[in-house]
Design a protein around this motif. Structure first.
Motif, mmCIF file in Angstrom:
data_model
loop_
_atom_site.group_PDB
_atom_site.id
_atom_site.type_symbol
_atom_site.label_atom_id
_atom_site.label_comp_id
_atom_site.label_asym_id
_atom_site.label_seq_id
_atom_site.Cartn_x
_atom_site.Cartn_y
_atom_site.Cartn_z
ATOM 1 N N ASP A 105 0.834 -1.303 -0.082
ATOM 2 C CA ASP A 105 0.154 -0.080 -0.077
ATOM 3 C C ASP A 105 0.986 1.338 0.019
ATOM 4 N N TRP A 106 2.057 1.477 0.720
ATOM 5 C CA TRP A 106 2.768 2.632 0.743
ATOM 6 C C TRP A 106 3.324 2.824 -0.536
ATOM 7 N N ALA A 107 4.032 1.683 -1.147
ATOM 8 C CA ALA A 107 4.524 1.671 -2.601
ATOM 9 C C ALA A 107 3.506 2.139 -3.596
ATOM 10 N N SER A 108 2.206 1.857 -3.438
ATOM 11 C CA SER A 108 1.302 2.381 -4.482
ATOM 12 C C SER A 108 0.863 3.727 -4.337
ATOM 13 N N ARG A 109 1.089 4.430 -3.393
ATOM 14 C CA ARG A 109 0.748 5.631 -3.253
ATOM 15 C C ARG A 109 1.240 6.362 -4.468
ATOM 16 N N ALA A 113 5.059 3.161 -7.346
ATOM 17 C CA ALA A 113 6.192 2.474 -7.406
ATOM 18 C C ALA A 113 6.525 1.033 -8.203
ATOM 19 N N TRP A 114 5.121 0.390 -7.969
ATOM 20 C CA TRP A 114 4.988 -0.906 -8.591
ATOM 21 C C TRP A 114 4.626 -1.053 -9.981
ATOM 22 N N ALA A 115 4.331 -0.113 -10.500
ATOM 23 C CA ALA A 115 4.078 -0.085 -11.856
ATOM 24 C C ALA A 115 4.868 -0.754 -12.892
ATOM 25 N N ASP A 116 4.637 -1.648 -13.750
ATOM 26 C CA ASP A 116 5.425 -2.207 -14.802
ATOM 27 C C ASP A 116 6.767 -3.198 -14.298
ATOM 28 N N HIS A 134 -4.427 -14.011 -4.019
ATOM 29 C CA HIS A 134 -4.777 -12.791 -3.810
ATOM 30 C C HIS A 134 -3.543 -11.735 -4.071
ATOM 31 N N LEU A 135 -2.365 -12.043 -3.770
ATOM 32 C CA LEU A 135 -1.488 -11.128 -4.145
ATOM 33 C C LEU A 135 -1.500 -10.767 -5.746
ATOM 34 N N ARG A 136 -1.606 -12.024 -6.494
ATOM 35 C CA ARG A 136 -1.556 -11.754 -7.815
ATOM 36 C C ARG A 136 -2.746 -10.753 -8.388
ATOM 37 N N GLN A 137 -3.913 -10.922 -7.519
ATOM 38 C CA GLN A 137 -5.108 -10.272 -7.822
ATOM 39 C C GLN A 137 -4.902 -8.712 -7.678
ATOM 40 N N ILE A 138 -4.127 -8.320 -6.325
ATOM 41 C CA ILE A 138 -3.751 -6.962 -6.136
ATOM 42 C C ILE A 138 -2.879 -6.480 -7.267
ATOM 43 N N GLY A 139 -1.809 -7.433 -7.808
ATOM 44 C CA GLY A 139 -1.017 -7.009 -8.720
ATOM 45 C C GLY A 139 -1.688 -6.567 -10.071
ATOM 46 N N VAL A 140 -2.785 -7.134 -10.180
ATOM 47 C CA VAL A 140 -3.435 -6.696 -11.574
ATOM 48 C C VAL A 140 -4.005 -5.197 -11.077
ATOM 49 N N PHE A 141 -4.304 -4.995 -10.114
ATOM 50 C CA PHE A 141 -4.757 -3.273 -10.030
ATOM 51 C C PHE A 141 -3.409 -2.449 -10.129
ATOM 52 N N LEU A 142 -2.356 -2.964 -9.598
ATOM 53 C CA LEU A 142 -1.054 -2.308 -9.474
ATOM 54 C C LEU A 142 -0.080 -2.303 -10.677
#
Length: 198
Positions: A105-109, A113-116, A134-142
């Motif tokens: 969550d911090w790095a997604s602000r 920072a997670w993009a690509d 679940h982590l893979r699901q979060i990864g789709v959004f990020l």
């Protein structure tokens, strides 16, 4: 005429553990992976263990004019500067651990920072695969791009014994499976890096 071989770039790989337990088996997997890279069993990867234990709980009140607390800024800088991410985390209640979710969550602000970022996840748990999914699901959004295969779910309680009392990996079959994950992540990352150069 000699043919010059194309030199492959060295991949900067951020290693993140979702467990705080002292003899964590998931951290044992990370240590084994880092040793493979350090000893050139896996060539072309520089792997850095990124500590997420000191991050405060995600709270937008801690942000000020687009800046974050120093420890968060340093973490976000390391994620932005890496080429790929290697997660090792147990499953808590059909999901990922609070420690790992907080870091994500911090790095997604903004800016995310997670993009690509290419990524892989390995897990040691009693049973189940929901945490990884679940982590893979979060990864789709990020916009985190997880490798699809090979997957590595490990039940530490099934024989033969896979870790010693310090949490260090001692099972050779698991070591081979871990190596296969790293090789797949390296190949996927190089493919994405090559695509960006066009």
């Amino acid at each position: 005429m000699a043919v010059e071989m194309e030199e492959k770039p060295v991949i900067k790989l951020a290693a993140i553990c979702g467990s705080l337990r002292k003899a964590s088996y998931n951290r044992g997997l990370l240590r084994a992976a880092m040793k493979m890279c350090r000893d050139s069993v896996i060539e072309g990867i520089e792997m850095e263990d990124i500590d997420i234990s000191e991050l405060p709980m995600m709270n937008v009140d801690l942000e000020s004019n687009g800046t974050f607390p120093l420890v968060v800024e340093e973490f976000r800088h390391k994620i932005r500067g890496c080429d790929a991410v290697f997660f090792a985390s147990p499953e808590y209640n059909y999901s990922l651990t609070p420690l790992l979710k907080n870091a994500i969550d911090w790095a997604s602000r903004p800016p995310n920072a997670w993009a690509d970022k290419p990524a892989a996840i390995v897990s040691v748990e009693g049973s189940g695969k929901s945490g990884q999914y679940h982590l893979r699901q979060i990864g789709v959004f990020l916009d985190i791009h997880f490798i699809n295969k090979p997957e590595l779910f490990l039940n530490a309680f099934e024989p033969p014994k896979k870790f010693d009392d310090n949490g260090d990996l001692i099972d050779e079959e698991t070591r081979k499976r871990l190596q296969d994950v790293l090789l797949a992540l390296r190949a996927f990352t190089l493919r994405l890096m090559k695509g960006k150069s066009y």
